[in-house]
Write an enzyme that holds these catalytic residues in place. Structure first.
Site, PDB file in Angstrom:
ATOM      1  CE1 TYR A 184      -4.254  -1.757  -0.029  1.00  0.00           C
ATOM      2  CE2 TYR A 184      -2.844  -2.942   1.825  1.00  0.00           C
ATOM      3  CZ  TYR A 184      -3.842  -2.847   1.541  1.00  0.00           C
ATOM      4  OH  TYR A 184      -4.883  -3.970   1.225  1.00  0.00           O
ATOM      5  CD  GLU A 192     -11.826  -7.764   8.033  1.00  0.00           C
ATOM      6  OE1 GLU A 192     -12.654  -6.582   8.368  1.00  0.00           O
ATOM      7  OE2 GLU A 192     -10.774  -7.529   7.327  1.00  0.00           O
TER       8      GLU A 192
END
Length: 397
Positions: A14, A170
């Site tokens: 990122y 998650e």
């Protein structure tokens, strides 16, 4: 000899990809030579890896060829692994060569934090890369395939996930969604499958309000997840895990999501670190080096209360933008910009149609939060690749 400054960016996560893209946009032609070094020729979306790991999405939806994200006439992509950083020589040693630099951006990914738990590195899997999630997915499917062919098969259907932060929650949510499909495919009674989420802290999902954490736990318990909060994993073994309470959970599958630390090359380069992360200054400079920037998982940045920010995708992206601006400013002898994190909110997926989110002072849960998670993913795709990438990779339903 050319006097054009050389900029080397290590890592295309990122932070690294945003740095490269912003430099590409802001630098004039022949104002600098920019080299991006990455182990693979693709960028992968780390916050999406839990889905292909569980088998609820294709691994192809988590990666994008770097050639689609940069202009290779402006940025030289070198596919190689970094072996050593030598700040005082202004050199980076790669597995197949050496690069010199005037400005260095260290945006290498972090490494799993084991907290010294014996056996974790040997017997637990981690969700850290495209190849690691491929392994986890195939491993899970293999346990179902083996189940009926063994005399003592129960451990094949026990799944332990260490850590109840973002990644752990998650992942167990996606795994719980996948289990019914696997049971049907392999003719296994769903009641025999156990998913354990073990967390040493007294609560899951640090940073979320208690009401949202309670909602998340309730959703996942209804999906079949058993939580063991406030209980540390004492040891990971070939047979499963030993807990601090003395309990043993026999399991053929242990996935560790209990946090990350900085890359070991940061400390090896001589930078002062805490858990492998270097305390950068307000302009993201490495300690004692105005020509080196450390961003992403390896940067230690503190909030106004004096506590370190967790290494998230959101902060890494903002650091990449600020880092590029400051390198351009340094080349042009202009004033750099202080890095100030702008928290745009936090969203966690709880599997199919479920999620929790905090945006400003608003607490969102359920279907609305799940849709917000999709919007966040689409926004990132648009940021790095525009509408074409959104149309190729975006999920709208």
């Amino acid at each position: 000899m050319s006097n054009i400054p050389k900029i080397v960016i290590l890592g295309a996560g990122y932070a690294g990809i945003l740095t490269a893209q912003r430099l590409q946009k802001q630098l004039n032609y022949n104002e600098a030579d920019v080299t991006l070094v990455n182990r693979h020729d693709y960028h992968y979306i780390t916050t999406h890896l839990h889905m292909p790991a569980a088998g609820t999405d294709s691994v192809e939806n988590t990666r994008v060829p770097i050639s689609k994200l940069i202009d290779e006439f402006k940025i030289d992509l070198v596919k190689s692994s970094v072996q050593e950083i030598r700040p005082h020589e202004k050199k980076v040693i790669l597995e197949d060569g050496t690069l010199s630099y005037d400005y260095l951006v260290i945006s290498l990914g972090g490494e799993p934090e084991s907290f010294g738990i014996p056996g974790l590195a040997d017997y637990a899997m981690t969700i850290r890369s495209i190849n690691s999630v491929r392994l986890i997915r195939k491993h899970i499917e293999y346990q179902f395939a083996l189940y009926k062919n063994e005399r003592h098969p129960q451990e094949r259907l026990n799944f332990v996930v260490g850590g109840a932060g973002f990644s752990g929650i998650e992942f167990v949510a996606e795994l719980a969604d996948r289990i019914p499909e696997l049971c049907k495919e392999y003719d296994v009674d769903p009641g025999l499958v156990n998913i354990y989420n073990v967390e040493a802290s007294p609560t899951a999902l640090p940073g979320f309000a208690p009401e949202l954490v309670e909602y998340a736990i309730d959703v996942l318990q209804r999906k079949g997840v058993t939580f063991k909060l406030g209980v540390a994993i004492q040891e990971c073994t070939p047979e499963g895990v030993l807990l601090a309470t003395g309990e043993e959970i026999k399991a053929a599958t242990v996935v560790w999501t209990g946090g990350i630390r900085g890359n070991r090359m940061i400390e090896a380069a001589g930078f002062e670190t805490a858990r492998g992360r270097a305390k950068v200054d307000e302009y993201l400079h490495a300690p004692g080096h105005d020509n080196i920037y450390i961003i992403g998982d390896n940067a230690l940045v503190f909030n106004p209360e004096g506590r370190p920010y967790p290494p998230t995708a959101q902060i890494a992206m903002q650091q990449g933008v600020c880092c590029a601006h400051n390198i351009v400013a340094a080349i042009r002898n202009q004033q750099p910009r202080k890095f100030v994190f702008n928290n745009k909110g936090t969203v966690a997926s709880l599997g199919r149609g479920e999620g929790i989110a905090v945006v400003g002072d608003k607490h969102i849960k359920g279907w609305k939060a799940a849709q917000l998670k999709k919007l966040v993913d689409i926004r990132y795709l648009f940021t790095i690749g525009g509408i074409p990438l959104v149309l190729r990779k975006g999920k709208f339903l």
